[in-house]
Structures are given as C-alpha cells and as structure tokens.
Design a protein around this motif. Structure first.
Motif, mmCIF file in Angstrom:
data_model
loop_
_atom_site.group_PDB
_atom_site.id
_atom_site.type_symbol
_atom_site.label_atom_id
_atom_site.label_comp_id
_atom_site.label_asym_id
_atom_site.label_seq_id
_atom_site.Cartn_x
_atom_site.Cartn_y
_atom_site.Cartn_z
ATOM 1 N N LEU A 182 51.122 32.176 56.244
ATOM 2 C CA LEU A 182 49.742 31.733 56.039
ATOM 3 C C LEU A 182 49.476 30.473 56.858
ATOM 4 N N PRO A 183 48.340 30.405 57.534
ATOM 5 C CA PRO A 183 48.035 29.197 58.305
ATOM 6 C C PRO A 183 47.573 28.045 57.428
ATOM 7 N N VAL A 184 47.208 28.330 56.180
ATOM 8 C CA VAL A 184 46.807 27.291 55.223
ATOM 9 C C VAL A 184 47.544 27.561 53.912
ATOM 10 N N PRO A 185 47.920 26.512 53.176
ATOM 11 C CA PRO A 185 48.681 26.735 51.937
ATOM 12 C C PRO A 185 47.800 27.266 50.817
ATOM 13 N N LEU A 186 48.428 28.021 49.912
ATOM 14 C CA LEU A 186 47.716 28.599 48.784
ATOM 15 C C LEU A 186 48.488 28.361 47.496
ATOM 16 N N PRO A 187 47.787 28.159 46.385
ATOM 17 C CA PRO A 187 48.458 28.204 45.091
ATOM 18 C C PRO A 187 48.836 29.646 44.782
ATOM 19 N N PRO A 188 49.650 29.885 43.769
ATOM 20 C CA PRO A 188 50.012 31.273 43.443
ATOM 21 C C PRO A 188 48.769 32.125 43.182
ATOM 22 N N THR A 189 48.571 33.153 44.012
ATOM 23 C CA THR A 189 47.317 33.911 44.005
ATOM 24 C C THR A 189 47.605 35.393 44.143
ATOM 25 N N LEU A 190 46.829 36.208 43.439
ATOM 26 C CA LEU A 190 46.856 37.654 43.592
ATOM 27 C C LEU A 190 45.520 38.104 44.153
ATOM 28 N N ALA A 191 45.552 38.818 45.283
ATOM 29 C CA ALA A 191 44.355 39.444 45.855
ATOM 30 C C ALA A 191 44.439 40.940 45.602
ATOM 31 N N VAL A 192 43.354 41.519 45.098
ATOM 32 C CA VAL A 192 43.407 42.918 44.669
ATOM 33 C C VAL A 192 42.853 43.883 45.704
ATOM 34 N N GLY A 193 42.384 43.389 46.858
ATOM 35 C CA GLY A 193 41.972 44.287 47.932
ATOM 36 C C GLY A 193 40.662 44.997 47.658
ATOM 37 N N ALA A 194 40.510 46.159 48.269
ATOM 38 C CA ALA A 194 39.276 46.930 48.183
ATOM 39 C C ALA A 194 39.534 48.222 47.422
ATOM 40 N N ASP A 195 38.526 49.072 47.358
ATOM 41 C CA ASP A 195 38.675 50.345 46.643
ATOM 42 C C ASP A 195 39.162 51.472 47.542
ATOM 43 N N LEU A 196 38.987 51.356 48.844
ATOM 44 C CA LEU A 196 39.504 52.351 49.780
ATOM 45 C C LEU A 196 40.727 51.783 50.486
ATOM 46 N N LYS A 197 41.719 52.663 50.716
ATOM 47 C CA LYS A 197 42.938 52.248 51.420
ATOM 48 C C LYS A 197 43.532 50.989 50.788
ATOM 49 N N ASN A 198 43.574 50.962 49.488
ATOM 50 C CA ASN A 198 43.920 49.732 48.795
ATOM 51 C C ASN A 198 45.354 49.283 49.064
ATOM 52 N N THR A 199 45.497 48.003 49.308
ATOM 53 C CA THR A 199 46.757 47.280 49.168
ATOM 54 C C THR A 199 46.412 46.012 48.396
ATOM 55 N N CYS A 200 47.368 45.509 47.633
ATOM 56 C CA CYS A 200 47.190 44.210 47.008
ATOM 57 C C CYS A 200 48.120 43.219 47.700
#
Length: 788
Positions: free
Chosen positions: A427-445
C-alpha cells in the motif's frame, strides 16, 4: 590473532514459508561456515547466525538478492545479539511468537524436477498424481492457518512414511521441510466412479475418449472436463452447465500444443509456463492453411534436443477446438497442465492415445461458486458429470483458475485467483485494520493493515446464496491467514449491493465507509502504481454499471481523483436504461435508447430496430417518452453494446460483455488504418461527451452496407481518440492519466488508447497486477478510505 565473531538475529518478512526458505538458509549458512538456527514464527522466518562479520554480511546479501525462486522477501530486520559460540547450524521448531505476520504462498504449478520424476520409470514417484517438492505444489488451498507447517494443512491427514520422513529431514534434499511431501506409499490416492474399467486414470481417459464429461478434483476445486475437439461432448457440457455461449477454457499438456492452436509470442509463453499457470487469452489459429504452415515451420525450426516424437502429433495434426468451445470469439483461453494429475490425465508415453486438448471449466452451474467439498460436489454436479476422478486430499479453500491477457508484452489480469492469491500488494499509504467487501460482480474481498493489503481469490457474482456463503468463508480465512482483525469496513456506495448489505449486517459497532464505484476503480490503479497520498490523476473509468451519487447509472466517467476524493470532470451523456438488467441482456434495447437520444428515427433498415419485436418497440417508446421504468445511464459499456447491435453483431447476450467482445473480435480485422468517428465534448460542469454524431455515422455506414468489422474498427478508434482528447483537455503536463474499468479489458481499445497517449507525451497508467474490472475494486476501496 583471534578472528572477530558476531551473532545476529534476522527476521525475514514476506512470502517465506512453504517456499523452501529454511532449507535455503541452512545451505547458505553451511557454505559460509556460519553457525546458528532458522525457524518459522507468525512474523516470518527467524534466523540466528554467528560468524565472521564479512560472512554475516554476505549471508544477509544473499537473503535479499538471491532468495529461492518462489520467495518474496519484503524486509530483513537485523539486530546484534550476544555471541554464543558453537559450530553447527540447525532448523528450529515453529513458534507463534512475534508481533508481525508472515505471508502465505499461492498454489504453485508442478516444477520441472517433479515432472521429470513423474515421467521416470525408475523413480519411486513415477506416475504419482501428487508429486511435489519445496518448489511446487498446493499451498493456499490446503492451509488452515499459519505458521505454515504440515499439522496446519490438510496434509495432516497423511502420516509420512519412513522414506518421505528422511527426505523431509535432509537439508540436502529438494523436499527438505516440504509440507505437502508424499509418495505412493503414504500420500493421497485417486478414486474413479463411473463407466469403464481399470485403474482410475485409465477409466477416466476411456470416458473422455468416448465423449463423456468427467468431474476432476484438482487443487482448488472440481473441474468439468471433456475432449475439446469433440463438438458433441462440448455442446453437451455447455447445455448441462447452462453456460449459454460463454467461452470455455482449454487445457493442453505442453507449450508445443498451445502454439499449435493459438498464437504464442515470448510474453505469452512466459505467462503460460509461469509458476501461476493462468488461463491466457490468445488469438486462435483458425485457418487450415495456417495450421499446415505452422506445423511445417515448427518441425523445421525444432530446437536441439526437442523431442519431436512427443510433440509431432500436436504440430502436424493440431487438436483444433470444437466450434462450441468459444463461439463468436477470436480468442481462446488456454492453460498448460499445472498438476501431476493433469499430466497423467493426458497420458505419458506408453499410454493409449487420449485427448490432446481438454475443456477445463469450473465445476458448477452457471452463476454458482466452484465445488470443492466432495459431498457438495456429488450433489451439485450429479446431473453434469458422467464420471468422477477424485482424491482424498481435502481442499480447505476453493480457488478458481486465474485469467490473464498479454498486451504489449505485459500482463493484464482478467481474474486474479489461483497462483496469485493471497500474495500481498504494498500500500502506498498506511491503513488501520480494514476489510473491503468489493462489488457484486466478479467479487473479491480484501483486508489491509499498515502497508499491506491481501486480496482474496475470485469469489464470483453475489446474486446466489452459495456465493454469499463463499464470500463469508473467504473473508474469515483471509483474516486467519493474515492476522488482520478489521476495525472498520468499506463497501461500494450502491445502496442495493449485496456486498454492501453484508458489510452493514456484520459491522457490529465498527464503522462502515462507502466509496463511489468509479473512484474505487481509479484509486485501485493509482495504488497499484504506488502513487502517493497527495497525488492526483485524470482518471478515465469506462465500465458497464456503477452507482452515482445522483442515483444515475454511471459508467463513462472522467474524474480528477486522488485517494481521498474526486471531482467529476466529464461523462458520457445520459440515455435512458429501460428495464435495468433486461437492457443489459438485450443490447438492441440500448441501441434504441441511444438512437432516440440522438434523434435518429427507428427504421427497419437498422439491424437493432429490426431485432426488437414490434410490441416491445412500442413499450420502449412509451418508456422513453414517459421515463417509466428508466434510469439515466452514462455507461460506456452499454454504448459498446448498442453499437454491436446497430452493426448486427449481437442483439441478445448470454454472458456479460458478449456483445462488446464479439464486436472487438470483428473490429481487429479492420483496425489498421480505420478512420475514427468523433465524439464532441459539450461544455459544462461536468462536460458532456455526446455520442449522437458517432451514432449517426454508425447508422449511415450500416445503411451504406459497410461490414461490421469496418464500423466496429471506426468506433474503437473513436473511443481511443476520445481518451486522448479528454487527456488533452484535462491533464496538465505533470498529471498522470489513469485508465480503469471493465471496458479497458478490451485489448484493441486499451492498446490503441495507450499508444495515442504515449505518442502525445502523456504518462498513462493501467492495470498489470489487478483486473481493471470489479475484481480489483476492493483494493481501490481500501485506498479510498485511507487516512492519506
């Protein structure tokens, strides 16, 4: 004089477990006469090393610059510790100490050494379907948790025999600490159920030769396989799987066979033979004359030592895939056999002749997740397969095959899964612990913490309950492997997305952030290229569907974007989307919507108008007049659909983007020297891209009898020219132009757009590690909610 000795503790972080790192450390230390130990813990690989300072420096340099082939060294932390003396070096046990995390390896295709053993009658692993070593074999799909040791994998079910145990313990052996180590005496075994007789592989080959459909349990799930050259078998598989016209992938035993059926340049060959062994989309060889010419050239130019006898059949009589494999598509998805079981299924020397090319498609019905558990597969695939080739090694994590293109010598992912997941992205910028759930098509989290993000394998489309369950399992497993415990969640801003609803249901007291769809697309490609927190780009996001804050369906967007926000500079002029998904499945509806918006009369000499039944035409006219059941859309993907229908290429689709894919395929033949139509830009804030003049020219050319390949080529040239004109209007000299969204999977459009931008002095960034479609969206969601 006494030689100075130092002792150092090194912590190596990265993909360093399950890739032969401890054996590498052991042998390197022995070569340099260093003492100490090496072990795994939950932070990575921990080394204590003692010796002369120059030798310690050389040791550290080798760790960084010459690690094992499958390792990814992200960091090496060093600290001096008290000297303890001693002359030996040993491998220590695994602990869960440490405050960091290590990274799991993806599954890796069979290596050349193991393939030689598989083919060697004198080797004890001759014809063993589960041969592997430190440099290859299953990883991600058999790991329950880290650190990566056998007891935390599904190989815990199999006790090592004495000979395997000796290899496992021998630092000089290629299988030193190879966790999936097995042999015919102690490893997994095959079983076959179905018609035919003999050993499991013999019966399975008989079924395939007879035109049957075989369910094959692989590394990450079940495949459905049939002879790719047998039109009846392929058509039957298509009907049973309810796949419509969506292309199948083809597996071949070797690179020579791949070259016989598709055009393979050096970059494509590197992808086909890489440890990931993805499906590679390549232009098929279709003309008989081309086949004959290729065969003659191949034999004339055979490399020294190449076994012409083993590849001569493929070259002289190539396995031409049946028409039903990829109808209406100039490309073919090809992959090389990547497991020993696949190679045995094709057959070794001395076996009866078998298929030279196999359709290998995910074991599921259309829209469902891949089957990977035996009982579930028996139920869900019962009406699809004629026979079953299975084994008793449990699959813990389902993982579909990855799909890539080779464009201008670089990799363009289409689906990132087996062979790539769960490799991290920096990541080019730091993040706190985060979950991204993606989209409804071709989903990846995806999960992130600090400077790392981990994307899941391909999960699928979230319109099926089984896929939602797969999503739930995938995010839990990703959290287990990475140790990330999310304190916040991020989702798409679409209020109706199932992924967004999942995030809200499971958030508890954690915050849920939402990100506009196209902003996430642009943030993803920015992050992939390491742009900083203060950087901005002119982002051109062309796709099919994305929810806009004005409640319109966006998809033809020009954004001035950074990670923390965006401004909409321009967009494709809105037209009515009548009936939602119905308009997506029937491109003639989008054609009629664009004709009406452009002021072009609906006449029967236009193929799209003729394709629309009169009664439906009447209903559409009413909808467009009143706005009933319509949503405004700026989708570039839907404009491609409309032009495909206007040209008479595709009026109704069986799978996503079929109309655009078939239009692109035809357009390649007319692309050279095609004169571009022109999109005017109408001033405003945001500015409007007006498709009306382009549509008028398309209709004029169609009425004049221009073939679809010419009209399509002119349209592709127009969109590429539009990309250049948008960059010229909005990009300052130092501003980067970023291209993302599913429309940029179109190889003809992407190549032409990039060439125009670069030829005119612009810096352009595109995807090379993530798909431009929604499969890369979770990464962009993470970055769009960062503190940067």
């Amino acid at each position: 004089m006494t030689t100075q000795r130092l002792r150092r503790r090194l912590l190596v972080r990265g993909v360093v477990q399950g890739v032969g790192f401890r054996p590498f450390v052991y042998t390197t230390a022995a070569e340099l006469s260093l003492s100490g130990s090496v072990g795994n813990d939950s932070s990575g690989v921990v080394i204590e090393i003692e010796g002369a300072p120059p030798d310690l420096d050389r040791f550290a340099e080798r760790l960084r610059l010459r690690p094992p082939p499958l390792a990814v060294v992200e960091a090496v932390e060093q600290a001096d510790i008290p000297v303890r003396g001693g002359t030996g070096f040993h491998i220590a046990g695994t602990t869960r100490d440490g405050g960091g995390r290590t990274l799991a390896s993806p599954d890796v295709a069979i290596c050349a050494d193991c393939e030689r053993e598989l083919r060697d009658p004198g080797n004890r692993r001759y014809r063993h379907p589960f041969v592997n070593c430190t440099n290859c074999g299953p990883r991600f799909t058999i790991i329950a948790s880290l650190p990566y040791d056998r007891e935390r994998t599904s190989m815990a079910d199999f006790a090592m025999c004495a000979r395997c145990a000796r290899e496992y313990a021998d630092p000089a052996d290629r299988r030193f600490h190879a966790q999936p180590i097995a042999c015919p005496d102690c490893g997994p075994t095959l079983a076959y159920t179905g018609p035919g007789a003999g050993a499991p592989l013999t019966a399975a080959r008989q079924l395939l030769r007879a035109g049957g459909i075989l369910a094959v349990k692989g590394i990450g799930g079940y495949h459905l396989a049939c002879d790719a050259t047998d039109e009846t078998a392929v058509a039957q598989l298509r009907r049973r799987k309810r796949r419509g016209d969506k292309p199948f992938a083809v597996m071949v035993p070797d690179l020579a066979t791949a070259r016989a059926i598709v055009a393979v340049d050096d970059a494509a060959a590197a992808l086909l033979t890489s440890p990931a062994r993805p499906i590679v989309l390549l232009t098929r060889r279709s003309a008989a004359g081309e086949f004959r010419s290729f065969a003659a050239d191949s034999i004339r130019t055979a490399q020294p030592g190449e076994d012409i006898a083993s590849v001569g059949v493929a070259r002289a009589c190539p396995p031409i895939p049946a028409p039903s494999v990829a109808p209406g598509n100039p490309d073919l998805g090809v992959m090389l056999a990547y497991t020993p079981l696949h190679l045995l299924l094709f057959g070794l020397p001395g076996d009866p002749p078998g298929p030279q090319a196999l359709v290998m498609t995910s074991g599921n019905l259309g829209g469902e997740p891949i089957c990977y558990q035996d009982e579930d597969a028996r139920t869900r695939l019962a009406g699809l397969a004629d026979g079953w080739l299975t084994h008793n090694r449990r699959i813990l994590v389902p993982c579909d095959d990855s799909v890539v293109r080779s464009l201008d010598g670089r990799e363009l992912p289409v689906r990132r899964s087996r062979g790539y997941a769960p490799l991290p992205l920096l990541l080019p910028v730091p993040l706190p612990p985060t979950l991204a759930v993606g989209a409804d098509l071709k989903n990846t989290c995806a999960v992130a913490d600090g400077r790392y993000a981990w994307l899941s394998q391909h999960i699928g489309d979230m319109d099926d309950l089984a896929t939602l369950r797969s999503f739930d399992a995938a995010q839990r497993h990703l959290a287990e492997l990475t140790g990330v415990r999310p304190t916040q969640l991020v989702a798409d801003a679409h209020p109706g997305y199932r992924s967004t609803a999942w995030a809200r249901r499971h958030a508890g007291e954690r915050a849920v952030y939402t990100v506009q769809h196209h902003h996430a697309h642009i943030a993803a490609v920015m992050g992939e290229h390491g742009l900083g927190a203060s950087d901005q780009v002119v982002g051109i996001a062309f796709d099919g569907t994305g929810y806009g804050p004005d409640a319109a369906v966006w998809g033809g967007e020009v954004l001035l974007a950074g990670y923390k926000g965006y401004r909409r500079l321009a967009h494709l002029k809105y037209v009515p989307l009548a009936g939602g998904d119905l308009a997506v499945r029937r491109p003639y509806r989008m054609a009629l919507a664009h004709l009406r918006s452009a002021g072009i009369e609906w006449t029967e000499d236009i193929p799209a108008v003729a394709a629309c039944p009169p009664a439906e035409r009447s209903v559409l006219a009413h909808q467009f007049r009143t706005g009933w059941g319509c949503a405004p859309t700026s989708s570039m993907g839907r404009l491609f659909d409309a032009v495909s229908s206007l040209c008479g290429v595709r009026h109704v689709v069986d799978y996503e983007a079929q109309a655009a894919i078939e239009l692109e395929g035809l357009s390649r033949a007319g692309a050279e020297g095609a004169t571009a139509y022109r999109f005017p830009l109408l001033d405003g804030d945001p500015a409007l891209i007006d498709p009306a003049p382009v549509l008028a020219d398309v209709v004029a050319d169609v009425r004049a009898g221009a073939p679809a390949r010419v009209v399509g080529a002119r349209f592709h040239a127009a969109v590429a020219r539009l990309v250049l004109e948008l960059a010229a209007r909005y990009a300052a000299p130092a501003t980067v132009v970023a291209l993302s969204g599913g429309v940029f999977q179109n190889a003809l459009l992407l190549a032409r757009s990039c060439a125009l931008l670069r030829d005119n002095g612009f810096t352009v960034i595109t995807h090379h590690r993530l798909p431009p479609n929604d499969g890369g969206l979770a990464f962009g969601q993470l970055l769009a909610c960062s503190e940067g």
